[in-house]
Design a protein around this motif. Structure first.
Motif, short mmCIF file in Angstrom:
data_model
loop_
_atom_site.label_atom_id
_atom_site.label_comp_id
_atom_site.label_asym_id
_atom_site.label_seq_id
_atom_site.Cartn_x
_atom_site.Cartn_y
_atom_site.Cartn_z
N SER A 47 0.83 -1.21 0.00
CA SER A 47 0.00 0.00 0.00
C SER A 47 0.86 1.25 0.00
O SER A 47 0.50 2.26 -0.60
CB SER A 47 -0.99 0.00 1.16
OG SER A 47 -0.33 -0.16 2.39
N LEU A 50 1.99 1.59 -3.58
CA LEU A 50 0.87 1.92 -4.46
C LEU A 50 0.85 3.41 -4.80
O LEU A 50 0.52 3.80 -5.91
CB LEU A 50 -0.45 1.50 -3.81
CG LEU A 50 -1.72 1.65 -4.61
CD1 LEU A 50 -1.68 0.80 -5.87
CD2 LEU A 50 -2.92 1.28 -3.76
N LEU A 74 -5.71 -6.08 -2.68
CA LEU A 74 -4.70 -5.16 -3.21
C LEU A 74 -3.79 -5.85 -4.21
O LEU A 74 -3.31 -5.23 -5.16
CB LEU A 74 -3.90 -4.55 -2.07
CG LEU A 74 -2.97 -3.39 -2.43
CD1 LEU A 74 -3.72 -2.28 -3.16
CD2 LEU A 74 -2.32 -2.83 -1.18
N ARG A 105 -4.19 -0.47 -11.61
CA ARG A 105 -3.38 -0.01 -10.48
C ARG A 105 -3.72 1.44 -10.13
O ARG A 105 -3.85 1.79 -8.97
CB ARG A 105 -1.89 -0.16 -10.82
CG ARG A 105 -0.97 0.07 -9.68
CD ARG A 105 0.47 -0.29 -10.00
NE ARG A 105 0.98 0.32 -11.21
CZ ARG A 105 1.12 -0.30 -12.38
NH1 ARG A 105 0.79 -1.58 -12.50
NH2 ARG A 105 1.58 0.32 -13.43
N THR A 108 -7.05 1.54 -8.45
CA THR A 108 -6.90 1.04 -7.09
C THR A 108 -6.24 2.09 -6.22
O THR A 108 -6.64 2.29 -5.07
CB THR A 108 -6.07 -0.26 -7.09
OG1 THR A 108 -6.75 -1.23 -7.89
CG2 THR A 108 -5.89 -0.80 -5.68
N ARG A 109 -5.27 2.79 -6.75
CA ARG A 109 -4.59 3.86 -6.00
C ARG A 109 -5.59 4.94 -5.61
O ARG A 109 -5.62 5.38 -4.46
CB ARG A 109 -3.47 4.46 -6.85
CG ARG A 109 -2.73 5.60 -6.17
CD ARG A 109 -1.72 6.21 -7.15
NE ARG A 109 -0.89 7.20 -6.53
CZ ARG A 109 -1.11 8.51 -6.62
NH1 ARG A 109 -2.13 8.99 -7.31
NH2 ARG A 109 -0.29 9.36 -6.03
N TYR A 112 -7.94 3.43 -2.85
CA TYR A 112 -7.30 3.23 -1.55
C TYR A 112 -6.77 4.52 -0.94
O TYR A 112 -6.83 4.70 0.27
CB TYR A 112 -6.12 2.24 -1.68
CG TYR A 112 -6.50 0.79 -1.55
CD1 TYR A 112 -6.12 0.05 -0.45
CD2 TYR A 112 -7.23 0.15 -2.54
CE1 TYR A 112 -6.45 -1.30 -0.33
CE2 TYR A 112 -7.56 -1.19 -2.45
CZ TYR A 112 -7.17 -1.91 -1.34
OH TYR A 112 -7.51 -3.22 -1.23
#
Length: 154
Positions: A47, A50, A74, A105, A108-109, A112
């Motif tokens: 994380s 990331l 993740l 990605r 997702t970044r 998150y």
């Protein structure tokens, strides 16, 4: 992986840095900034990494197989390296060349970590933390000593 990096350094002269040398000589942020990609186990470093937007691979050291990314969501934004490393060539090609998970990605970044510009990221984090720490309402009234007394009569 250590042997692969050492062999590549000997063959090509690329100045790979890993293990103790990287941990002793560089901070995590410096390692991330100097890296092209990450290969990691399931840990918090993913994380942290990331945020860089750079590709990463996660080692499936168990027997999860196809359900690995269900157990570790993740990892779905990265490439999964199987325990037996049978997919090593494919993972390295994707990780270092084609990177088909780039869009996933970045999504997702954003999910998150938020879609904040780099220059205001720290302030956005602090502001969100301040909002969470603010009282959300009227605290309950203090209880009187009489209310805490238990009646023993029937």
């Amino acid at each position: 992986l250590t042997e692969l990096l050492a062999a590549d350094r000997a063959r090509t002269g690329r100045q790979h840095l890993w293990g103790t040398a990287a941990g002793r000589d560089l901070s995590l942020v410096e390692c991330v900034n100097r890296s092209d990609a990450l290969i990691s186990d399931v840990s918090g470093v993913i994380s942290d990494y990331l945020y860089s937007g750079k590709p990463f691979a996660v080692t499936d050291m168990g027997t999860d197989g196809d359900v690995f990314t269900e157990r570790f969501p993740l990892a779905g934004a990265g490439y999964v390296l199987r325990r037996d490393m049978a997919d090593l060539d494919e993972v390295l090609d994707q990780l270092l060349d084609t990177d088909p998970l780039s869009a996933r990605r970045w999504e997702t970044r954003r999910r998150y970590l938020g879609g904040f510009p780099a220059e205001s990221y720290a302030e956005a984090f602090l502001e969100a933390a301040r909002r969470e720490l603010e009282p959300t309402g009227t605290p309950p009234a203090p209880r009187s000593a009489e209310a805490d007394t238990v009646s023993t009569t029937a």
